[in-house]
Write a protein that holds these residues in place. Structure first.
Motif: not given
Ligand SMILES: C[S@@+](CC[C@H](N)C(=O)[O-])C[C@H]1O[C@@H](n2cnc3c(N)ncnc32)[C@H](O)[C@@H]1O
Length: 443
Positions: A327, A401, A325, A386-387, A382-384, A374, A378-380
């Motif tokens: 960034a 993954n 969680e 996924a990107i 987890a988000q990175i 990226v 701001k991107n966590t």
């Protein structure tokens, strides 16, 4: 505090500072940069607000006090500057006044006197270059721990035993000449010796640059502090761990310190020092403290140790990914052409540099540029992941993954090695380094 130590700092406030210079420059001791403290000590989740309380214990002429107070002034956090020397306090106070800092309180006491007064506890305690001058450093650390909040952290600097051998030898050499001389006479004698130093003297190697002795000769407090101190001890890496446990604290990370540069955390990492793969594997199987102790003696370049201490064991998870969680962000920001340069040099070996001698080598290309863009704070994590998995890596019938996690881990390790990237909450404390930028150089 012994009378001799008290007199030394009344005569020679340390370090030598001129309050007039506050108009021209702000010194930013890396140990006390709150982005770093947040990352290593508070899991990137600290709210630095008006409840934040910092203590600078043995504040000298005020470097850490000024830097902490500057960072905290806009959020209303406060700094307590603790220092028994009136001469040092006078300089520190004048510096704070020159900057218009109103979030500092000045206490003219020793650490033990202050601890006995049972003040409200602190979130962060800086104590740099002080504890090794106490008659009983462990008692000093326990006193500081008694005024630390349960989830608080300390930034400590103590002398490094191995990297300081040149000083130990020097002191053995002059010991018989000190008797019967007061401090100004000892200084005069030391200046005479330093101005005609044989070229193989160990001090020259320790200084690390040709201007070292010239700089010393222009700085009496530095000579006295380095070569004539009546009370001092030093620690090797294992000694640092023992010191921490004597106050039931844990080493959260080793870090850098200015002055004697080159003692950043990268120097405690075997991967940065040992080239032979078989030896590296053998060393990697040892406990982390043994690896770091190996680095200390192998590099020979650690005249001091700067480190963070916490009550909870943070496990020194420096090279693994931050929590999902958090960034990651560029603490040392890329320069204006960074991303374009990476794209332009697709497929070619490049060096990423920060202008202070730190560099990592990579292969340039648009995918790397897209991935690094990226990391915007701001991107966590987890988000990175996924990107990276869904947009950047090609889709293949395997576990994308875990490939994304591994790729991200490798990129993070490279950019975290010199603290170019740190991690914090997406809306958390992410103040960047105001002095350096990253640039791409073709090799
Ligand atoms: C080498 S200077 C370091 C100053 C400052 N921390 C820095 O890094 O620039 C050591 C300082 O510790 C202070 N000091 C020495 N013994 C102390 C004690 N028992 N309690 C608090 N401060 C002490 C000295 O007066 C001196 O200013």
């Amino acid at each position: 505090m012994s009378q001799k130590v008290r007199e030394l700092y009344e005569l020679f406030p340390y370090p030598l500072r001129d309050p007039q210079q506050e108009k021209d420059r702000l010194l930013m001791p890396p140990l006390d940069t709150l982005s770093r403290v947040n990352h290593y000590c508070f899991g990137g989740a600290k709210d630095f607000d008006d409840s934040f309380r910092a203590l600078v214990a043995g504040g000298g002429t005020g470097d850490s006090m000024i830097w902490l107070a500057e960072q905290l002034r806009d959020v209303g956090g406060s700094v307590t500057y603790l220092e028994p020397s009136s001469a040092s306090t006078k300089v520190a106070r004048a510096r704070a006044e020159a900057r218009g800092l109103s979030n500092v309180s000045f206490v003219n006491q020793t650490i033990s006197e202050f601890a006995k007064s049972k003040p409200e506890a602190f979130d962060y305690i800086n104590c740099a270059g002080v504890l090794h001058h106490l008659e009983d450093p462990e008692e000093g650390l326990r006193d500081l721990t008694s005024v630390l909040k349960a989830d608080g952290a300390m930034g400590i600097m103590v002398y490094g035993e191995h990297g300081r051998l040149a000083v130990t030898e020097w002191r053995k050499m002059i010991e018989p000449l000190l008797e019967g001389k007061d401090l100004p006479q000892q200084l005069e004698m030391t200046r005479t010796l330093l101005s005609a130093l044989p070229e193989d003297n160990m001090l020259l190697k320790m200084g690390g640059c040709p201007g070292f002795i010239k700089g010393l000769l222009e700085n009496d407090p530095e000579i006295v502090d380095l070569l004539l101190h009546p009370v001092e001890c030093a620690y090797d890496v294992h000694g640092v761990y023992r010191f921490a446990s004597s106050a039931e604290l844990h080493v959260a990370a080793f870090t850098g310190f200015f002055g004697f540069g080159g003692t950043g955390k990268a120097h405690y990492n075997i991967e940065n020092l040992v080239r032979d793969p078989a030896l590296l594997r053998e060393l990697a199987a040892k406990p982390l403290c043994d690896q770091q102790a190996f680095c200390e003696r192998f590099s020979g370049a650690m005249p001091l140790h700067a480190f963070y201490l916490t009550r909870e064991d943070k496990g020194q998870t420096t090279e693994v990914l931050p929590d999902a969680e958090l960034a990651p962000y560029f603490f040392v920001p890329p320069n204006k052409t960074f991303f374009d340069d990476l794209v332009a040099l697709a497929g070619q070996p490049v060096l990423i540099e920060d202008g202070s001698g730190n560099a990592v080598d990579l292969t340039g290309g648009p995918d790397l540029a897209r991935l690094l863009a990226v990391f915007d704070g701001k991107n966590t994590v987890a988000q990175i992941v996924a990107i990276l998995r869904d947009e950047i890596l090609d889709t293949q019938p395997i576990d994308m993954n875990s490939i994304a996690v591994n790729t991200l881990g490798a990129v993070w390790a490279l950019f975290h090695k010199f603290d170019w990237m740190l991690a914090a909450k997406p809306d958390g404390w992410q103040k960047v380094d105001g002095e350096r930028t990253l640039r791409v150089r073709k090799v």
